[in-house]
Design a protein around this motif. Structure first.
Motif, PDB file in Angstrom:
ATOM      1  N   ILE A 682      53.179  35.478  -0.038  1.00 35.17           N
ATOM      2  CA  ILE A 682      53.546  35.393   1.385  1.00 35.17           C
ATOM      3  C   ILE A 682      53.368  36.750   2.044  1.00 35.17           C
ATOM      4  O   ILE A 682      52.933  36.857   3.220  1.00 35.17           O
ATOM      5  CB  ILE A 682      54.990  34.881   1.527  1.00 35.17           C
ATOM      6  N   THR A 683      53.667  37.813   1.310  1.00 37.63           N
ATOM      7  CA  THR A 683      53.499  39.159   1.866  1.00 37.63           C
ATOM      8  C   THR A 683      52.045  39.438   2.205  1.00 37.63           C
ATOM      9  O   THR A 683      51.719  40.038   3.249  1.00 37.63           O
ATOM     10  CB  THR A 683      54.025  40.207   0.870  1.00 37.63           C
ATOM     11  N   VAL A 684      51.146  38.994   1.327  1.00 38.58           N
ATOM     12  CA  VAL A 684      49.712  39.187   1.590  1.00 38.58           C
ATOM     13  C   VAL A 684      49.298  38.491   2.870  1.00 38.58           C
ATOM     14  O   VAL A 684      48.573  39.040   3.725  1.00 38.58           O
ATOM     15  CB  VAL A 684      48.879  38.686   0.393  1.00 38.58           C
ATOM     16  N   ILE A 685      49.762  37.275   3.038  1.00 33.88           N
ATOM     17  CA  ILE A 685      49.400  36.513   4.240  1.00 33.88           C
ATOM     18  C   ILE A 685      49.953  37.188   5.479  1.00 33.88           C
ATOM     19  O   ILE A 685      49.276  37.335   6.516  1.00 33.88           O
ATOM     20  CB  ILE A 685      49.920  35.071   4.122  1.00 33.88           C
ATOM     21  N   LEU A 686      51.219  37.644   5.405  1.00 39.05           N
ATOM     22  CA  LEU A 686      51.851  38.259   6.561  1.00 39.05           C
ATOM     23  C   LEU A 686      51.163  39.573   6.927  1.00 39.05           C
ATOM     24  O   LEU A 686      51.081  39.937   8.114  1.00 39.05           O
ATOM     25  CB  LEU A 686      53.338  38.488   6.300  1.00 39.05           C
ATOM     26  N   VAL A 687      50.701  40.296   5.901  1.00 43.19           N
ATOM     27  CA  VAL A 687      50.032  41.575   6.181  1.00 43.19           C
ATOM     28  C   VAL A 687      48.793  41.369   7.015  1.00 43.19           C
ATOM     29  O   VAL A 687      48.540  42.069   8.010  1.00 43.19           O
ATOM     30  CB  VAL A 687      49.688  42.300   4.871  1.00 43.19           C
ATOM     31  N   PHE A 688      48.000  40.385   6.680  1.00 40.47           N
ATOM     32  CA  PHE A 688      46.765  40.153   7.438  1.00 40.47           C
ATOM     33  C   PHE A 688      47.054  39.559   8.813  1.00 40.47           C
ATOM     34  O   PHE A 688      46.321  39.814   9.764  1.00 40.47           O
ATOM     35  CB  PHE A 688      45.836  39.237   6.646  1.00 40.47           C
ATOM     36  N   MET A 689      48.103  38.779   8.907  1.00 44.63           N
ATOM     37  CA  MET A 689      48.456  38.247  10.227  1.00 44.63           C
ATOM     38  C   MET A 689      49.024  39.335  11.126  1.00 44.63           C
ATOM     39  O   MET A 689      48.820  39.329  12.343  1.00 44.63           O
ATOM     40  CB  MET A 689      49.473  37.117  10.087  1.00 44.63           C
ATOM     41  N   ALA A 690      49.748  40.277  10.551  1.00 41.59           N
ATOM     42  CA  ALA A 690      50.398  41.314  11.341  1.00 41.59           C
ATOM     43  C   ALA A 690      49.422  42.356  11.852  1.00 41.59           C
ATOM     44  O   ALA A 690      49.736  43.108  12.774  1.00 41.59           O
ATOM     45  CB  ALA A 690      51.489  41.992  10.512  1.00 41.59           C
ATOM     46  N   THR A 691      48.241  42.434  11.272  1.00 43.65           N
ATOM     47  CA  THR A 691      47.256  43.423  11.712  1.00 43.65           C
ATOM     48  C   THR A 691      46.642  43.056  13.053  1.00 43.65           C
ATOM     49  O   THR A 691      46.081  43.908  13.736  1.00 43.65           O
ATOM     50  CB  THR A 691      46.133  43.554  10.666  1.00 43.65           C
ATOM     51  N   ILE A 771      49.997  26.704  -3.972  1.00 41.87           N
ATOM     52  CA  ILE A 771      49.443  26.232  -2.693  1.00 41.87           C
ATOM     53  C   ILE A 771      49.245  27.388  -1.721  1.00 41.87           C
ATOM     54  O   ILE A 771      48.191  27.533  -1.074  1.00 41.87           O
ATOM     55  CB  ILE A 771      50.351  25.147  -2.089  1.00 41.87           C
ATOM     56  N   VAL A 772      50.255  28.256  -1.626  1.00 46.23           N
ATOM     57  CA  VAL A 772      50.171  29.397  -0.704  1.00 46.23           C
ATOM     58  C   VAL A 772      49.039  30.333  -1.113  1.00 46.23           C
ATOM     59  O   VAL A 772      48.244  30.823  -0.272  1.00 46.23           O
ATOM     60  CB  VAL A 772      51.502  30.132  -0.637  1.00 46.23           C
ATOM     61  N   ALA A 773      48.954  30.594  -2.416  1.00 47.94           N
ATOM     62  CA  ALA A 773      47.898  31.490  -2.902  1.00 47.94           C
ATOM     63  C   ALA A 773      46.527  30.874  -2.705  1.00 47.94           C
ATOM     64  O   ALA A 773      45.547  31.586  -2.399  1.00 47.94           O
ATOM     65  CB  ALA A 773      48.133  31.812  -4.376  1.00 47.94           C
ATOM     66  N   PHE A 774      46.452  29.583  -2.892  1.00 45.57           N
ATOM     67  CA  PHE A 774      45.164  28.916  -2.707  1.00 45.57           C
ATOM     68  C   PHE A 774      44.698  29.020  -1.251  1.00 45.57           C
ATOM     69  O   PHE A 774      43.501  29.225  -0.969  1.00 45.57           O
ATOM     70  CB  PHE A 774      45.280  27.456  -3.121  1.00 45.57           C
ATOM     71  N   LEU A 775      45.615  28.924  -0.320  1.00 44.18           N
ATOM     72  CA  LEU A 775      45.257  29.027   1.094  1.00 44.18           C
ATOM     73  C   LEU A 775      44.849  30.446   1.473  1.00 44.18           C
ATOM     74  O   LEU A 775      44.058  30.649   2.420  1.00 44.18           O
ATOM     75  CB  LEU A 775      46.426  28.567   1.975  1.00 44.18           C
ATOM     76  N   ALA A 776      45.371  31.444   0.763  1.00 42.58           N
ATOM     77  CA  ALA A 776      45.087  32.848   1.098  1.00 42.58           C
ATOM     78  C   ALA A 776      44.008  33.452   0.215  1.00 42.58           C
ATOM     79  O   ALA A 776      43.839  34.674   0.186  1.00 42.58           O
ATOM     80  CB  ALA A 776      46.364  33.670   0.987  1.00 42.58           C
ATOM     81  N   ARG A 777      43.286  32.639  -0.525  1.00 40.96           N
ATOM     82  CA  ARG A 777      42.338  33.158  -1.501  1.00 40.96           C
ATOM     83  C   ARG A 777      41.138  33.876  -0.878  1.00 40.96           C
ATOM     84  O   ARG A 777      40.475  34.690  -1.516  1.00 40.96           O
ATOM     85  CB  ARG A 777      41.859  32.031  -2.407  1.00 40.96           C
ATOM     86  N   LYS A 778      40.799  33.580   0.448  1.00 39.19           N
ATOM     87  CA  LYS A 778      39.611  34.143   1.081  1.00 39.19           C
ATOM     88  C   LYS A 778      39.901  35.377   1.940  1.00 39.19           C
ATOM     89  O   LYS A 778      39.033  35.846   2.665  1.00 39.19           O
ATOM     90  CB  LYS A 778      38.933  33.098   1.941  1.00 39.19           C
TER      91      LYS A 778
END
Length: 862
Positions: A682-691, A771-778
């Protein structure tokens, strides 16, 4: 007129006074014996077999009497000797003389009535209920013979209430004491020796036998009784024979009757023959011997009732009884001593010429039935030359019963006389005091008589008027010189009315020669061996069975077991099914190969985790470590280390503490690990969204969100475990029946619902992370762990999805091994896909561990 009046008798109870001497002048039959006395003891004692041809009334019928075989003279001698002893005894019946009145009935039932009426009559005429002159009072009647003879005598004597003492073996089952209350038996109950026969057969395991009885009431009753006893004891009667008493010319039994009945003696399996002998059927023995010896070789074990043992010695001097060598029979137990020599020294030879001639094979001048080889008797024969066989007959067990019967009557009469007389009272006064004494008055004293005989045997009756005594088991041994001997080989003791105790000295028994001194077997089929049980095919006797092996978990120790015994839960049966072996307690131990492999694998992962943690701590300020929240990385590594260490709780002997901790500890620790992975994703996803400028996810950035994810993920699992421990906690359990040879020692999880709830929650966390990791794999690779987490979560999901069916399909230590393997495999997946790529860059490619490299990759994808 006076001589004419002398031929009439007065009614019973009327006494004629005067000087006339009314002595007993009635002519006596041959072989009857009489001696006067103040009181008489009468007896019907059969001593010889005779033939009674039809009479034509042209001469005295008594002259046509043809005695065929002399026997049982010792019975008469026993009465004479006992009366002689009593008359000489000043302590017993002082001043009173006992006489005797003995009758021969030739083993014929039709002669019994004549003897009964004669002993109840007085004077010249045979008319009962009349009394002529001074009469000698009748005290009691001693009688032998079979049941019919007993019944005829008892029917007549019961009218006059005359006590009747029977010395033979009358079948006690055929009558009740209430029917003939004045009857007493000088032999113990036959049912005792019947039960003794059963004990004897069971002792030697003779279960397949033949039985022969005379075709009489006693023989039929014996057969019915033994059939019942045998059925209750599991003994089978292969053949039963009712031997008819059929005679030709008065004596010879038809040969074909014996041949037809004894054909089964050739059957090899039947080695034991039970024979019931009464007074009548013993006449058949000579004929049976002559026929059996011609057609069937010796070699069977004959087991007989006590009466055979009494009578068999009669045939010693007439027939060769080697056919019955090794036979077993019962006799009444006693320490009797033969005193017949003393009797003969005191008695007149002329009075007992028949006995004397039978002893010494000699005859007087007027002896009519002499053998050609006999010599004339001398004035006084030498008793020292008598054979031991003859002296044995002179005081047989049956004679001893007669001897005691006389003493029983004397002691009872003495007890009745004691209140009426004293030693100093004159004989005439005693007779006057007892003038009104009748024989029925002796009855009550007979019931309570209790004394020690001259051989120190205790003599008394039970409540049914039957002698209380035990039996000896004797073995008949024959010798080449046609002599025989009976050897005591055991004893039968009556403990209660329904139970007897048999003691047998097997080493003293001499078996028939065909068995070569090996204990004979008499069974329908070979014995079942230990490990087998008997099964009776439908329609077959219970003794003809087949042997089938015992089932798994059951055994039989003894041969011919009816049922197999089930081993206890902690034991199993060996291969032969004859022994129970203790089961091995089975659990996953540290010492076995599987345990060692799992321990090594666990330690390897622990060491690898520690090395990775050390690498990350030493390079904690590098960009690759700082990326994606290094605190979560430390929590994840520590969780993986503790999860690997928790596998040690599953190895070793389960105990209460380890059972409580193993599932709960792993569940909480692994939930923390998966929660950390979820937080990193979740942190990885939030980092890219927060940029992206002005994106609303910027407010979720920071350490608090990650900590909250880990905290709630672990606290929920911890709550599930607390409820589990509080409601139905795990505990050690012994599983007895899951394996044949092993007892599984395992941890019972207590509540299956709580166990699968904890497992299910870990599955939810793992699935969510996947599921979360699969969605953030790219997302860009420089900051992206999602694709590595995706592969790691794929491994973890695959492991635990396959864990459930595998766990449910295994038992014991293999079930534990499956869970340990799942723990280690999932931890390996986490280490391999999340941390090994980073370690590779940190250790081997440090030039890539720079902020520029990470930003370059980001710009490449950005």
């Amino acid at each position: 007129m006076i001589p004419l009046l002398l031929h009439f008798c007065l009614p019973f109870g009327v006494v004629m006074e005067g000087n006339l001497d009314f002595s007993r002048i009635r002519q006596r039959r041959p072989y009857d014996y009489y001696r006067s006395g103040d009181y008489l003891i009468s007896g019907v004692i059969p001593t010889r077999t005779a033939m009674f041809p039809n009479h034509d009334f042209q001469y005295n019928p008594a002259e046509d009497l043809q005695p065929l075989m002399k026997r049982n003279y010792q019975h008469i001698l026993a009465i004479l000797f006992a009366i002689s002893e009593i008359n000489k005894n000043s302590e017993l019946l002082p001043n009173i003389t006992l006489g005797y009145n003995l009758y021969e009935n030739y083993f014929s039932k039709r002669v019994v009535y004549e003897a009964a009426i004669d002993m109840l009559s007085s004077g010249h005429s045979m008319v009962p209920n009349f009394k002529c002159g001074q009469e000698e009072k009748l005290l009691a009647v001693i009688q032998g013979g079979d049941f019919e003879t007993y019944f005829q005598m008892a029917t007549i004597l019961e009218i006059y209430k005359v006590p009747q003492l029977t010395y033979g073996f009358v079948n006690h089952i055929l009558h009740e004491k209430t029917q003939f209350p004045f009857s007493f038996w000088m032999s113990p109950k036959e049912i005792s020796q019947y039960m003794g026969i059963v004990k004897l057969l069971l002792h030697f395991k003779w279960m397949w036998i033949s039985i022969a009885v005379p075709k009489t009431d006693g023989g039929n009753q014996f057969l019915r009784t033994m059939e019942t006893l045998f059925s209750e004891s599991g003994i089978c009667i292969a053949f039963s024979h009712r031997i008819p008493l059929v005679f030709v010319d008065g004596f010879t039994l038809l040969d074909n009757e014996i041949l037809n009945l004894f054909e089964n003696l050739l059957e090899e399996k039947i080695n034991v023959v039970i024979y019931f002998g009464d007074s009548d059927s013993m006449i058949l023995l000579p004929v049976m011997l002559s026929i059996l010896e011609k057609h069937y070789p010796p070699g069977k074990v004959w087991v007989s009732t006590a009466l055979w043992g009494f009578t068999l010695s009669t045939f010693f001097s007439y027939w060769d009884i080697k056919y019955f060598h090794g036979a077993l029979s019962f006799i009444i137990q006693t320490d009797r001593r033969s005193k017949s020599q003393e009797l003969f020294l005191d008695e007149d030879k002329d009075t007992f010429e028949h006995v004397w001639s039978d002893m010494f094979d000699c005859y007087d001048s007027d002896h009519r039935f002499s053998r050609k080889t006999w010599k004339r008797c001398r004035e006084k024969e030498n008793l020292g030359v008598l054979s031991k066989a003859w002296l044995e007959k002179s005081m047989s067990a049956e004679s001893y019963n007669i001897y005691n019967a006389v003493y029983v009557v004397a002691h009872a009469f003495h007890a009745m006389m004691m209140p009426l007389s004293s030693k100093n009272m004159k004989k005439e006064k005693i007779l006057d005091l007892t003038a009104m004494t009748q024989s029925w008055q002796v009855h009550s004293f007979l019931r309570n008589v209790h004394f020690n005989s001259t051989t120190m045997d205790e003599v008394y009756f039970d409540n049914d008027g039957e002698l209380v005594a035990d039996y000896d088991l004797v073995n008949l041994i024959t010798f080449p010189n046609e002599s025989a001997r009976r050897v005591k080989v055991g004893k039968l003791q009556r403990e209660t009315s329904s139970n007897v105790k048999m003691i047998i000295d097997e080493e003293a028994i001499v078996w028939p020669n065909s068995f070569d001194q090996v204990t004979p077997r008499s069974v329908c089929n070979p014995s079942c061996q230990p490990g087998e049980r008997k099964m009776v095919p439908e329609g077959q006797p219970i003794c003809c069975y087949v042997c089938i092996p015992c089932l798994e978990g059951t055994i039989s120790v003894n041969p011919d077991a009816d049922q197999c015994q089930e081993c206890s839960e902690d034991q199993y049966s060996n291969k032969n099914r004859d022994q129970c072996i203790s089961k091995i307690i089975d659990f996953l131990s540290f010492g076995e190969v599987l345990g060692i492999v799992l321990v090594f694998f666990s330690l390897f992962l622990c060491v690898a985790t520690v090395l990775i943690l050390v690498i990350f701590l030493r390079h904690r300020n590098t960009p690759i470590v700082k990326a994606n929240n290094r605190n979560l990385t430390y929590i994840l590594l520590v969780s993986i280390l503790l999860a690997c260490l928790s596998s040690f709780l599953f190895i070793g002997q389960p105990e209460k503490v380890t059972c409580l901790l193993r599932q709960t500890t792993f569940s909480v620790i692994f939930s923390i690990a998966i929660s950390s992975v979820l937080a990193k994703t979740i942190t990885v996803i939030l980092v890219f969204m927060a940029t992206q400028p002005g994106h609303r996810m910027q407010k979720w950035m920071g350490q608090n969100l990650a900590n909250a994810i880990v905290f709630f993920g672990s606290i929920i699992q911890f709550g599930i475990c607390i409820v589990w421990m509080g409601t139905s906690p795990p505990y050690p359990e012994l599983v007895m029946n899951s394996h044949v040879r092993q007892i599984i020692l395992q941890c019972n999880e207590g509540s299956a619902i709580m166990f699968y709830s904890a497992l299910g929650f870990m599955g939810i966390l793992t699935t969510t992370s996947f599921i979360v990791a699969f969605l953030a794999r790219k997302l860009p690779g420089g900051f992206n762990e999602a694709k590595f987490i995706t592969f790691s979560m794929l491994i973890v999901c695959s492991v635990w999805i396959s864990f459930v069916p595998t766990y449910l399909s295994t038992k014991g230590k293999y079930m534990v091994a499956v869970q340990i393997f799942s723990i280690l495999a999932s931890n390996t997946g986490l280490l391999g896909f999340i941390f090994l790529p980073k370690c590779y860059i940190i250790v081997l490619k440090p030039h890539l561990n720079t902020k520029e490299q990470l930003m370059a990759k980001r710009n490449k994808f950005g």
